[in-house]
Scaffold this motif. Sequence first.
Motif, mmCIF file in Angstrom:
data_model
loop_
_atom_site.group_PDB
_atom_site.id
_atom_site.type_symbol
_atom_site.label_atom_id
_atom_site.label_comp_id
_atom_site.label_asym_id
_atom_site.label_seq_id
_atom_site.Cartn_x
_atom_site.Cartn_y
_atom_site.Cartn_z
ATOM 1 N N ILE A 312 29.015 32.376 47.699
ATOM 2 C CA ILE A 312 29.282 32.483 46.263
ATOM 3 C C ILE A 312 28.459 31.455 45.493
ATOM 4 O O ILE A 312 27.846 31.764 44.459
ATOM 5 C CB ILE A 312 30.783 32.277 45.979
ATOM 6 C CG1 ILE A 312 31.579 33.491 46.463
ATOM 7 C CG2 ILE A 312 31.037 32.024 44.493
ATOM 8 C CD1 ILE A 312 33.087 33.297 46.415
ATOM 9 N N ARG A 313 28.427 30.215 45.997
ATOM 10 C CA ARG A 313 27.696 29.161 45.297
ATOM 11 C C ARG A 313 26.196 29.432 45.311
ATOM 12 O O ARG A 313 25.499 29.131 44.330
ATOM 13 C CB ARG A 313 28.018 27.798 45.927
ATOM 14 C CG ARG A 313 29.461 27.355 45.686
ATOM 15 C CD ARG A 313 29.817 26.116 46.502
ATOM 16 N NE ARG A 313 31.221 25.766 46.381
ATOM 17 C CZ ARG A 313 31.727 24.883 45.514
ATOM 18 N NH1 ARG A 313 30.906 24.264 44.686
ATOM 19 N NH2 ARG A 313 33.015 24.635 45.488
ATOM 20 N N THR A 314 25.678 29.991 46.410
ATOM 21 C CA THR A 314 24.251 30.304 46.486
ATOM 22 C C THR A 314 23.882 31.400 45.481
ATOM 23 O O THR A 314 22.900 31.289 44.751
ATOM 24 C CB THR A 314 23.882 30.759 47.898
ATOM 25 O OG1 THR A 314 24.158 29.700 48.819
ATOM 26 C CG2 THR A 314 22.396 31.122 47.965
ATOM 27 N N VAL A 315 24.703 32.431 45.413
ATOM 28 C CA VAL A 315 24.469 33.511 44.448
ATOM 29 C C VAL A 315 24.527 32.965 43.029
ATOM 30 O O VAL A 315 23.720 33.333 42.162
ATOM 31 C CB VAL A 315 25.486 34.651 44.645
ATOM 32 C CG1 VAL A 315 25.387 35.671 43.517
ATOM 33 C CG2 VAL A 315 25.250 35.332 45.985
ATOM 34 N N GLY A 316 25.486 32.078 42.780
ATOM 35 C CA GLY A 316 25.614 31.495 41.454
ATOM 36 C C GLY A 316 24.399 30.685 41.053
ATOM 37 O O GLY A 316 23.946 30.742 39.900
ATOM 38 N N LYS A 317 23.819 29.938 42.007
ATOM 39 C CA LYS A 317 22.627 29.155 41.708
ATOM 40 C C LYS A 317 21.433 30.061 41.408
ATOM 41 O O LYS A 317 20.636 29.801 40.513
ATOM 42 C CB LYS A 317 22.305 28.230 42.886
ATOM 43 C CG LYS A 317 23.276 27.056 43.045
ATOM 44 C CD LYS A 317 22.907 26.204 44.240
ATOM 45 C CE LYS A 317 23.866 25.050 44.419
ATOM 46 N NZ LYS A 317 23.542 24.233 45.623
ATOM 47 N N VAL A 318 21.317 31.134 42.192
ATOM 48 C CA VAL A 318 20.221 32.083 41.955
ATOM 49 C C VAL A 318 20.352 32.707 40.575
ATOM 50 O O VAL A 318 19.372 32.829 39.837
ATOM 51 C CB VAL A 318 20.218 33.165 43.054
ATOM 52 C CG1 VAL A 318 19.213 34.260 42.697
ATOM 53 C CG2 VAL A 318 19.868 32.546 44.408
ATOM 54 N N ALA A 319 21.593 33.093 40.218
ATOM 55 C CA ALA A 319 21.812 33.720 38.915
ATOM 56 C C ALA A 319 21.515 32.742 37.780
ATOM 57 O O ALA A 319 20.950 33.108 36.747
ATOM 58 C CB ALA A 319 23.262 34.206 38.806
ATOM 59 N N THR A 320 21.850 31.462 37.985
ATOM 60 C CA THR A 320 21.580 30.454 36.959
ATOM 61 C C THR A 320 20.082 30.254 36.766
ATOM 62 O O THR A 320 19.586 30.166 35.633
ATOM 63 C CB THR A 320 22.241 29.114 37.345
ATOM 64 O OG1 THR A 320 23.654 29.313 37.469
ATOM 65 C CG2 THR A 320 21.972 28.066 36.298
ATOM 66 N N ARG A 321 19.344 30.226 37.867
ATOM 67 C CA ARG A 321 17.898 30.040 37.774
ATOM 68 C C ARG A 321 17.229 31.254 37.111
ATOM 69 O O ARG A 321 16.256 31.130 36.368
ATOM 70 C CB ARG A 321 17.288 29.824 39.161
ATOM 71 C CG ARG A 321 17.594 28.458 39.759
ATOM 72 C CD ARG A 321 16.646 28.143 40.887
ATOM 73 N NE ARG A 321 16.794 29.072 41.998
ATOM 74 C CZ ARG A 321 17.604 28.872 43.035
ATOM 75 N NH1 ARG A 321 18.371 27.791 43.084
ATOM 76 N NH2 ARG A 321 17.684 29.751 44.007
ATOM 77 N N ALA A 322 17.783 32.446 37.388
ATOM 78 C CA ALA A 322 17.224 33.654 36.801
ATOM 79 C C ALA A 322 17.445 33.691 35.294
ATOM 80 O O ALA A 322 16.644 34.229 34.552
ATOM 81 C CB ALA A 322 17.837 34.880 37.452
#
Length: 322
Positions: A312-322
């Motif tokens: 979940i945290r990895t997906v959240g970081k990717v979404a934030t960077r996007a």
Amino acid sequence: MIERARRYAVLGTGAVGGYYGALLQRSGFEVHFLARSDCEHIARYGLAVRSPMGDFVLPKVHVYSEAGTMPRCEVVLVTLKATHNHLLASMLPSVVAQGGTVVLMQNGLGGEAEIFPWAAGAQILGGLPFICVNKTAPGQIHHIDYGLVTLGAFGPDYAPQGQSPVLLQVAEDLQQAGIAVETAADLMLARWRKLVWNIPYNGLSVLLNARTDQLMENPATAALAEQLMAEVKAGARACGRDFPDAFIEKMLDHTRAMQPYRTSMKIDAEQGRPLEVETIYGHPLRIARRAGAQMPRVEMLYRQLQFVDARIRTVGKVATRA
């Protein structure tokens, strides 16, 4: 409206904070809400509560998007998720009044000790809600079942503090707001007892994608929930906190009787929010291990939830960077 000397702050207007804060305001207390995601909506439309105890709307509430703009309050209810506790280092010193009280209404173990350095000398209480409540939309709270709050005073090394005057005062306020309250002389014991429910149902609901009623209807998962509860009891006993076997039966019966419910951890997982893995699983496991207790089923649940949380945290970081 009844005028009250004590002002309340609610740090985190989610399901728990929104519900209990709304009850306090409805009964006449002055309440100030921190609501980061839906502050504008609440400022415009207020808070709405749907409950088997009676629906109601507060059309006007004191709501803020930043803790630094809130007035100092005599009692601060912390209803943020434990994953956001690091934010309290800056929030609490600006919100809690001198000689005030901080009530940590979170799941798990160790939160009171974590926030103690930031509490600006305030008395710290632990608040343990036993409630089924969800936030269904901005400013919309759905109370489904139960509502009891257990209050206990925090002291050094979680030594039992008994019935302190501050504890009794806050308990009286909550009761006057229509909230069922019980006081605990030993906060650590109360937190272990709460884990008897939180450890099996939060974790299993995430890993098996199931509501509480579905877990209890299936003989295999109902048996697993009972086995997990027994391990929690063994961990508590190793730490010098024990309770009768009948308490486990009581928790199982309560869960069978409650309305179909998605746990808070299941909702967090569904919405891509970090999970309270360490406070509910990691910290109790480490404390029990140091005391000589092994909790293998709980540890397996913990390791699996660590994987889910990391994803979940990895997906959240990717979404934030996007």
